[in-house]
Design an enzyme around this catalytic site. Structure first.
Site, mmCIF file in Angstrom:
data_model
loop_
_atom_site.group_PDB
_atom_site.id
_atom_site.type_symbol
_atom_site.label_atom_id
_atom_site.label_comp_id
_atom_site.label_asym_id
_atom_site.label_seq_id
_atom_site.Cartn_x
_atom_site.Cartn_y
_atom_site.Cartn_z
ATOM 1 N N GLY A 123 42.723 33.693 26.330
ATOM 2 C CA GLY A 123 41.233 34.095 26.844
ATOM 3 C C GLY A 123 40.462 33.153 27.723
ATOM 4 O O GLY A 123 40.151 31.978 27.076
ATOM 5 N N ALA A 129 32.745 33.628 35.027
ATOM 6 C CA ALA A 129 33.684 32.420 35.296
ATOM 7 C C ALA A 129 35.160 32.968 35.743
ATOM 8 O O ALA A 129 35.964 33.035 34.814
ATOM 9 C CB ALA A 129 34.010 31.537 34.351
ATOM 10 N N GLY A 130 35.347 33.491 37.076
ATOM 11 C CA GLY A 130 36.525 34.096 37.350
ATOM 12 C C GLY A 130 37.431 33.037 38.131
ATOM 13 O O GLY A 130 37.911 32.188 37.557
ATOM 14 N N ILE A 156 41.429 40.331 29.631
ATOM 15 C CA ILE A 156 42.161 39.752 28.843
ATOM 16 C C ILE A 156 43.289 40.656 28.592
ATOM 17 O O ILE A 156 43.392 41.604 28.324
ATOM 18 C CB ILE A 156 41.792 39.260 27.641
ATOM 19 C CG1 ILE A 156 40.372 38.305 27.959
ATOM 20 C CG2 ILE A 156 42.798 38.176 27.042
ATOM 21 C CD1 ILE A 156 40.460 37.286 29.045
ATOM 22 N N HIS A 337 57.138 57.791 53.511
ATOM 23 C CA HIS A 337 57.220 58.861 52.459
ATOM 24 C C HIS A 337 56.323 59.961 53.349
ATOM 25 O O HIS A 337 56.476 61.238 52.795
ATOM 26 C CB HIS A 337 57.063 58.602 51.349
ATOM 27 C CG HIS A 337 58.028 58.326 50.439
ATOM 28 N ND1 HIS A 337 58.545 56.799 50.328
ATOM 29 C CD2 HIS A 337 58.804 58.699 49.356
ATOM 30 C CE1 HIS A 337 59.421 56.764 49.607
ATOM 31 N NE2 HIS A 337 59.449 57.753 49.034
ATOM 32 N N GLU A 362 45.468 35.611 38.007
ATOM 33 C CA GLU A 362 46.057 34.375 38.187
ATOM 34 C C GLU A 362 45.773 33.448 39.404
ATOM 35 O O GLU A 362 46.602 32.699 39.853
ATOM 36 C CB GLU A 362 47.597 34.461 38.077
ATOM 37 C CG GLU A 362 48.196 34.782 36.686
ATOM 38 C CD GLU A 362 48.564 33.750 35.709
ATOM 39 O OE1 GLU A 362 48.307 32.801 36.118
ATOM 40 O OE2 GLU A 362 48.788 34.092 34.696
ATOM 41 N N SER A 365 44.085 35.426 46.128
ATOM 42 C CA SER A 365 44.897 34.869 47.343
ATOM 43 C C SER A 365 44.187 33.792 47.986
ATOM 44 O O SER A 365 44.541 32.730 48.617
ATOM 45 C CB SER A 365 45.159 35.945 48.346
ATOM 46 O OG SER A 365 46.206 37.008 47.901
ATOM 47 N N GLU A 366 42.681 33.992 48.188
ATOM 48 C CA GLU A 366 42.135 32.914 48.461
ATOM 49 C C GLU A 366 41.982 31.498 47.757
ATOM 50 O O GLU A 366 41.943 30.463 48.338
ATOM 51 C CB GLU A 366 40.424 33.261 48.707
ATOM 52 C CG GLU A 366 39.994 34.532 49.493
ATOM 53 C CD GLU A 366 40.622 35.723 49.135
ATOM 54 O OE1 GLU A 366 40.778 36.677 49.881
ATOM 55 O OE2 GLU A 366 41.179 35.817 47.720
#
Length: 379
Positions: A123, A129-130, A156, A337, A362, A365-366
């Site tokens: 957690g 808060a990312g 989570i 396809h 996680e 990209s920035e």
């Protein structure tokens, strides 16, 4: 050239066989229904894969990070929902206890986690808060009996099936990021609520929930590691976790390539197979090249970690390139396809929906680019 040992090749072949025979057949149905792959996780425990990168002295399998990355790749190649369930369990769920837990905490939780009796979750992320993981607002107040937690966490993974959750909280707000600590909290503790899973764009069979803490009382023994050292702990955990997310990207990229190649060799237009057209050949060549480059970068980071050398920059590079490649390869697989790629029966649209999360989770990209730039000396 990066070469694998005989043991690593054997492990890869074993997991590939398991993925093809056990994980792949139900992937499409799990994506449709959102059924969590709990039985598959238990089978992974029976194979020793839940303890793969952890030492034998605590009940782990005693493997290495390279082997772990290969396992994540092979599972994600056929089902990214199962891949992220596996990766999050080991990198985010088990690793904090393994690296920072007391002998008593390890003895209490690790055997059950390695066997798949229950899962563990981490957690960290909060509504406010990312990317700014140090901006946590969850509070832990010291009492005579231990601690009282108040706050919430979002996005989570695996929490609904967890027997223990590592939670970060402010223990000394005046110190900012140097005042964050980590705690072990068990579901069922009064005041600890795990809310209904989110309705997501992709990774439908992965469990993703919100955690709420309302005057949650825990004992002093639930502190994980040293007080006010939580920020340093989770930065270490995230560095390792980026290897597993990168490995997921490699797996999705390879899966998209496999589907596109197979389809192009079977589908005929204008009297010949799609694979005979140079436009399609160039797409497939680029997909293969970018997949292999992603794999080499991820395994490079894993090998550095195994050698106990700095690997944070390489992990960020591998996660960045592999996650973005997984999105590109999935888009190209859909394009090859044609109209069928837009249909769920052909799997590749699922790969695209699943891949997009890898550019966000996680560390976006920035954020990876910031990590890499700072490693280069940029300030």
């Amino acid at each position: 050239m990066f070469g694998l040992t005989e043991d690593q090749e054997s492990l890869r072949a074993m997991v590939r066989s398991f993925a093809d025979k056990v994980v792949a057949p139900g992937a499409q149905e799990r994506d449709r229904t959102g059924e969590f792959p709990l039985e598959i996780v238990k089978k992974l425990g029976e194979l020793g894969l839940l303890g793969l990168p952890f030492s034998e002295d605590v009940g782990g399998t005693g493997g290495d990070t390279v082997s772990y990355a290969l396992a994540v790749e092979e599972i994600s190649r056929v089902c990214a929902s199962t891949g992220i369930t596996y990766a999050a369990l080991l990198s985010l769920g088990i690793s904090p206890i393994y690296f920072f837990g007391t002998p008593e905490q390890k003895e209490k939780y690790l055997p059950s986690l390695f066997s798949g009796k229950y899962l563990a979750a981490f957690g960290l992320t909060e509504p406010g808060a990312g990317s700014d993981a140090g901006g946590t607002k969850t509070r832990a107040r010291r009492t005579d009996k231990g601690w009282v937690l108040n706050g919430s966490k979002c996005f989570i993974t695996n929490a609904s099936y967890a027997g223990v959750v590592t939670v970060t909280a402010l223990t000394d707000p005046d110190k900012g990021i140097r005042g964050i600590s980590s705690f072990l909290v068990e579901p069922g503790t009064p005041g600890f609520q795990i809310n209904t899973p989110y309705d997501k764009m992709g990774l439908h069979a992965s469990n993703t929930t919100e955690l709420v803490f309302e005057d949650v009382e825990i004992s002093a023994e639930n502190l994980l590691g040293d007080e006010n050292n939580g920020f340093r702990q989770f930065m270490q955990i995230l560095d390792g976790g980026r290897i597993s997310i990168g490995a997921m990207g490699v797996g999705i990229s390879q899966g998209a390539l496999d589907k596109a190649l197979q389809y192009s060799m079977e589908r005929k237009q204008f009297g010949q197979t799609l694979s005979s057209f140079q436009a399609i050949q160039f797409k497939l060549a680029d997909m293969a090249t970018q997949t292999e480059l992603s794999r080499l970068m991820v395994l490079r980071a894993a090998s550095l970690k195994d050698a106990h050398l700095p690997f944070g920059r390489e992990a960020a590079m591998g996660k960045l390139y592999a996650s973005e490649t997984s999105v590109k390869n999935s888009l190209e697989a859909i394009q090859i396809h044609g109209g069928y790629g837009y249909m769920k029966d052909y799997h590749v649209e699922r790969y695209l929906r699943d891949a997009k999360l890898l550019e966000i989770g996680e560390g976006t990209s920035e954020i990876q680019r910031l990590v890499i730039a700072r490693a280069l000396g940029c300030r």
